[in-house]
Structure formats: structure tokens, C-alpha cells
Design a protein around this motif. Structure first.
Motif: not given
Ligand SMILES: [Fe+2]
Ligand SMILES: O=C(O)CCC(=O)C(=O)O
Length: 606
Positions: A184, A186, A241
Motif C-alpha cells: 500500500h 499511505d 510498502h
Molecule cells: Fe504504511
């Protein structure tokens, strides 16, 4: 999942000091190449982490029923439980600006002790985030920080997500890994991550390689999120990540602090950042709350390969092509030929994986690998028609498939011990377990049959559509009752349903179709049964089949194609297909002489 051995040495910045010009340029390099770096001298005492760890550990050790009081269906929604897509991960959110009040509201629901550690941590992280963004802006250009840190970032807010990763007992070999938190980016300006000594955080390089970010004492990991990526016109990288879990002896604990723009803020990269010419802008100005949609728009350009789709979805794609194109595409491969053949039937739910319903086999499906000792489904090769192998017969155990998920029911015997002086012979009890498998992510969930009722093995269906929810339901049919398992609440519920005597007594086709929140089944009484959730209970609607339709020798089925429920029956003379419209009822879509269909299906097979 093969183990990745490569770790990355991220640059470390002393955040308590102003950064030198050379540190600023290495900061910019780290942000544009990796979107990740480390900070030291961050001012968070080790002792505070110890306290936060034991507090969190205490909360995550509570029974699931308590934690679900804060779960997705509660009013607070601060707790995210483990679910099929992330079976080893759960988290709890504490939001600013009043971190104490936020932590307290969760604690109150759990009737737990008040604590002030989250206030201290949240406040420290908020200050730290602002300092980090200041440094990052400075690295982008001398005056940017002065000009924009207050005007653009003064309304930012933050929240802490406490992450708890449970060891997976399915990891046997030293080199094996499972995904704890999937890939994903952020949705933040910056994220500050504390990870304990277990490790597992990985960043994806521009070449697509996973690199370990090893734990390093006294430093925190910082990463750029989507919001700052957009604000910097893509100059700062928001990297993909994930967290992988290797052989673990205890839970993995991490704290992620997300510092974000307020939802209403219009994100528009400043001209100094974009450079000359408006066509260099990668995002038109948009409000921060719409970041998800913006990413979707951009991701549409990065298409998923067709081969990555679940077989159900591939069939749905083929169904939309005209018959000539389908004919041509059959030559691509044997798998495509089988899928295209399946796409010619007016159903997809369960058809491909349920060849027991077809007179002729659809392909070579027989097994999915199943390692009985670890209770883990392993896919030695990709899940395809002829490479699956399960250790138990798929044709017998497979109940349904629905939009990419499979439902299997597995039974085994357990011996009930008898007293040593008893003359009775030991009794055997059959244990039934459902497995919901996502063959694409190779994840599965094991669900015990509801305890209350004794009915042993009953046909069950799946209700799942990824566009509606990431959760699924298992719907189990009993006389006058439905047993429903929800992956959201992780509980079974039982609902009484009213059915006419003749419908109840008739044979029901062992195949369901899930469509827009309802499960459809066909009863040989001449009814399509629609089961749906009419909060607080489930109800059933008996829809009579079209007046002119006849079900002869049970040659009838229901299915879904082109987004409508279809009913097909073959009375020996003609195969007729009707479409169900909620307002107008049934309309006849087509009719073929039966003798031509036989010729066509033989042609398809060849
Ligand atoms: Fe994250
Ligand atoms: O657990 C970690 O180390 C990272 C967690 C993370 O990436 C997140 O919460 O967004």
C-alpha cells in the motif's frame, strides 16, 4: 512467498538540529528515490515505547467480542479486526488533536484503565511531523518552507495507528514469509513509523524489488505519503510498502503516525514546485478528501494484466465478446478455450469450479494443494484449471465460488475419548469446517460450522462482491432457516424464513447466484428464491418462473450475465433464456432449438 534478502541502508537525519545544505540534498534524494528515510534524536523516550507496547498488548489480548465493540460496525470504528485479506493484522486508531480524549473513548467502551501515554506520544509526533515537513520543504527549495509551512500545513492533523501482527503458525520453513500488511501507500503527508525488533517492513524499489527496512534502535522510519506526493507534483515519492512476517515467536508491534491535510483542503502544487508550464502538473487541484479517487484515476492507466484476474472475472469478460471473437480467442490456449466454453452458459457463479453440475468435465480441476499438518492451503503453482491440487477432492468439497472467492467445506472425524473402564467402543464425531479461499492472494479463512444446530452437511453459498465490501457472508440453508456467517462480525446468526409448503418440499438446485446483496436459488417447484438482508432479519421472496416456462427433467438453471439475473430452461424442444427485471418481471431474451444447441456445444468442445 520467497524470502527477499536485500535490505536498504536509509540515510539517518538528526532531527533535533537544523540540517546542513549537504544533509538537505541527501534528504531530497532519499525522498525522491525511496520516499523513505530515518530520523534520530527524535525525543521519544524508550520508556514511553515500553509503556505503549504493554498498553497495546493488553488491549489486543482482550477477547474479540470486546474488541469488536470498537470495530467497523460500532459507532467509534477505532478497531480494525483481522479479516480475510489480512488475517494476521489488527489495528487500533487514536486520533488527534485531543489524543487523550480519543484514547479514552475507546478505553471507556472496553471498561479499561485511563492512560495518558497516547496524549504524550500523539503530541510528540505532531511536533515531529511539522519539523520533518519543514525540512522536506526546505530540501525542495530555499524559500518554500518559509512561504508554505504555515499557509499550507498549519491545519494538518494526525492520528496514531497501533498495529498488532500475530505470528502465523503456517510458516514452517526458515525461508518462508507471509504478508502481514499488504502492499500500500499511505494517505498522509508524512508517516512516522516505530517498529519493534522483529522487523518485516519492506519498501518497493522503482524496479519493483522488495527491500527490507531493518529495525534500527533509537531511529524512527519516515515515509512520504500520497498527499505530499501530490502537493510536490510527484517530486517526493509516495512508495509502495508492506510488512512481511517471517518465523515469529511473539507478536510484532508497530506504531504508525499519519500526519495529513484536513479533508477540505484543496491540494494544488505551488508553481515553484511544478516549474514552467501548467501541462507539467500531474494532478489538477483537488480536495484532500478525494485523494483516493485521484489515485484510482491514475491507477486506471496502470492496467492489471488479464491473467491476474480470477477465473470468474475472466469468464465475465469473455461473455461480453461476440460469438465470433470468442471463437477466435479459443485458439489462444487450452485454458482460454475452457473459460470461453464456460462463458457460453448463462451463469458464472460457481460454474467453473463446480463441474459436478455439468455432464461433461470443464477442465482438469481436481485438487488444490492442502497441507493437512499445518492446515494451510499452499499453491505450488499458480491457481489454474489444471494445476490446483488440494489433498481432498474439489468436486466433493467445493461448495461455491463467488466473484473470485471459493467456499469449501471439509469434514474429518474426531474420536471422542471413552472412560478407561467403559465397555463402549470409542465414538467418532464428524467435524465440519468451511474454508473461504482467495486463490489470487493465496489466503484463506477457516470457519467452524455453527455450533447450535446438529444438521451436519448442508449446501452453503457465498455472498461477496469486492465493489460492495471487503467482507463476505456464508449463507447456509436449513429447512425454514438460514445460518449466516459474517466475516465482518466473525459470528454466525440464524434467521427463520417463511416458505410455502410446495416450495419447501421441492428439490432446490445446488447452485446460487449472488447479485446486488441478494442470493438467488432455483426451486423445482417453479420458483426463483431471492434471499436478502432486510435488517434486522433475512427474508425470502418467492418469484414464480415465467408463465410460459416449463422445467422438464430438471433441465433448468439460473445465472447472471450482463448484470441481470437469467433463467434458462430446456423443455426438450427449445432452450429458452429469460431475464429478470425488478420492475417488469421476466422477459424472454432468446430461444434456440435444442437440437442446434447440442451441435453447438460439441463444436465448442472441439
Ligand atoms: Fe504504511
Ligand atoms: O507495521 C509497520 O512497520 C508499517 C505499518 C504501515 O505501513 C502502516 O500502518 O501504514
Amino acid at each position: 512467498m520467497p524470502k527477499s534478502n536485500t535490505s536498504i541502508e536509509l540515510p539517518v537525519f538528526d532531527i533535533s538540529q537544523p540540517l546542513s545544505p549537504s544533509s538537505l540534498s541527501s534528504l531530497l534524494l532519499a525522498c525522491s528515490e525511496w520516499g523513505f528515510f530515518r530520523i534520530t534524536n527524535h525525543g521519544v523516550p524508550q520508556d514511553l515505547y515500553k509503556k505503549l507496547y504493554s498498553l497495546s498488548n493488553h488491549i489486543f489480548s482482550l477477547p474479540i467480542e470486546s474488541k469488536l465493540k470498537l470495530g467497523p460496525t460500532s459507532s467509534l470504528k477505532t478497531y480494525t479486526p483481522q479479516f480475510i485479506a489480512s488475517p494476521f493484522f489488527e489495528s487500533l486508531r487514536v486520533s488527534g488533536p485531543d489524543f487523550f480524549a480519543s484514547a479514552q473513548s475507546s478505553v471507556d467502551v472496553l471498561s479499561d484503565q485511563p492512560n495518558s501515554e497516547f496524549r504524550e506520544y500523539g503530541n510528540l509526533m505532531t511536533k515531529l511531523s511539522k519539523k520533518i515537513v519543514k525540512d522536506v520543504l526546505q530540501s525542495l527549495g530555499e524559500d518554500l518552507e518559509k512561504k508554505y509551512i504555515e499557509s499550507e500545513f498549519s491545519n494538518c492533523h494526525g492520528y496514531v495507528r497501533i498495529n498488532n501482527y500475530t505470528p502465523s503458525n503456517s510458516i514452517k520453513e526458515e525461508e518462508e514469509e507471509v504478508e502481514g500488511l499488504g502492499m500500500h501507500t499511505d494517505m498522509s503527508c508524512v508517516t512516522i513509523v516505530y517498529q519493534d525488533e522483529i522487523g518485516g517492513l519492506q519498501v518497493r524499489s522503482k524496479e519493483g524489488k522488495w527491500m527490507d527496512i531493518n529495525p534500527c534502535e533509537d531511529t524512527l522510519v519516515v515515509n512520504i505519503g500520497d498527499l505530499l506526493h501530490a502537493w510536490s507534483n510527484g517530486k517526493l515519492r509516495s512508495s509502495k510498502h508492506r510488512v512481511v512476517l517471517k518465523k515469529m515467536v511473539k507478536n510484532r508491534f508497530s506504531l504508525a503516525f499519519f500526519w495529513c491535510f484536513e479533508d477540505e483542503k484543496v491540494i494544488s502544487a505551488p508553481n515553484e514546485v511544478v516549474g514552467e508550464g501548467n501541462n507539467l502538473r500531474i494532478y489538477k487541484p483537488f480536495v484532500a478528501g478525494m485523494m483516493g479517487e485521484e489515485i484510482c484515476k491514475r491507477q486506471k492507466k496502470n492496467k492489471t494484466s488479464f491473467e491476474e484476474l480470477a477465473d470468474d472475472s475472466k469468464i465475465d469478460v469473455f461473455r461480453r465478446l461476440d460469438i465470433k471473437d470468442r471463437g477466435k480467442l479459443k485458439c489462444v490456449s487450452k485454458t482460454w478455450r475452457i473459460l470461453i466454453a464456460a462463458s457460453c452458459f448463462p451463469t458464472y457463479a460457481g460454474l467453473l469450479y463446480k463441474r459436478e453440475h455439468l455432464k461433461k468435465p470443464l477442465g482438469q480441476i481436481s485438487k488444490i494443494p492442502f497441507d493437512n499438518s499445518t492446515r494451510r492451503l499452499g499453491f505450488y503453482t499458480t491457481f489454474s484449471l489444471n494445476s490446483v491440487g488440494l489433498g481432498f477432492e474439489l468436486t466433493r468439497e467445493l461448495q461455491e465460488s463467488c466473484n473470485g472467492l471459493l467456499l469449501l467445506c471439509h469434514s474429518h472425524y474426531e474420536t471422542i475419548p471413552v472412560f478407561a473402564d467403559s465397555h463402549d467402543s470409542p465414538k467418532r464425531k464428524t467435524i465440519y469446517t468451511y474454508y473461504v479461499v482467495n486463490p489470487l492472494t493465496k489466503q484463506f479463512l477457516k470457519i467452524a460450522k455453527p455450533k447450535r444446530n446438529s444438521a451436519s452437511y448442508k449446501y452453503a453459498a457465498l455472498a461477496y462482491h469486492p465493489a460492495e465490501s471487503s467482507h463476505f457472508k456464508i449463507v447456509r440453508f436449513r429447512v425454514n432457516h438460514l445460518d449466516i456467517y459474517s466475516s465482518q462480525t466473525q459470528k454466525w446468526g440464524s434467521f427463520r424464513i417463511q416458505l410455502k409448503e410446495n416450495v419447501l418440499k421441492a428439490k432446490w438446485v445446488k447452485q446460487s447466484v449472488y447479485f446486488q446483496g441478494s442470493i438467488y436459488r432455483l426451486s423445482m417447484s417453479g420458483h426463483v428464491l431471492r434471499f436478502f438482508d432486510k435488517n434486522p432479519c433475512w427474508v425470502v421472496q418467492e418469484i414464480e418462473i415465467p408463465q410460459t416456462a416449463k422445467i422438464v427433467n430438471e433441465a433448468a438453471c439460473i445465472g447472471l450475465s450482463n448484470g441481470q439475473i437469467k433463467f434458462a430452461s430446456n423443455d426438450g424442444l427449445d432452450l429458452k433464456i429469460w431475464e429478470l427485471n425488478k420492475q417488469q418481471g421476466w422477459s424472454l431474451k432468446c430461444s434456440f432449438p435444442s437440437n442446434k444447441i447440442t451441435a453447438l456445444s460439441i463444436a465448442m468442445r472441439n
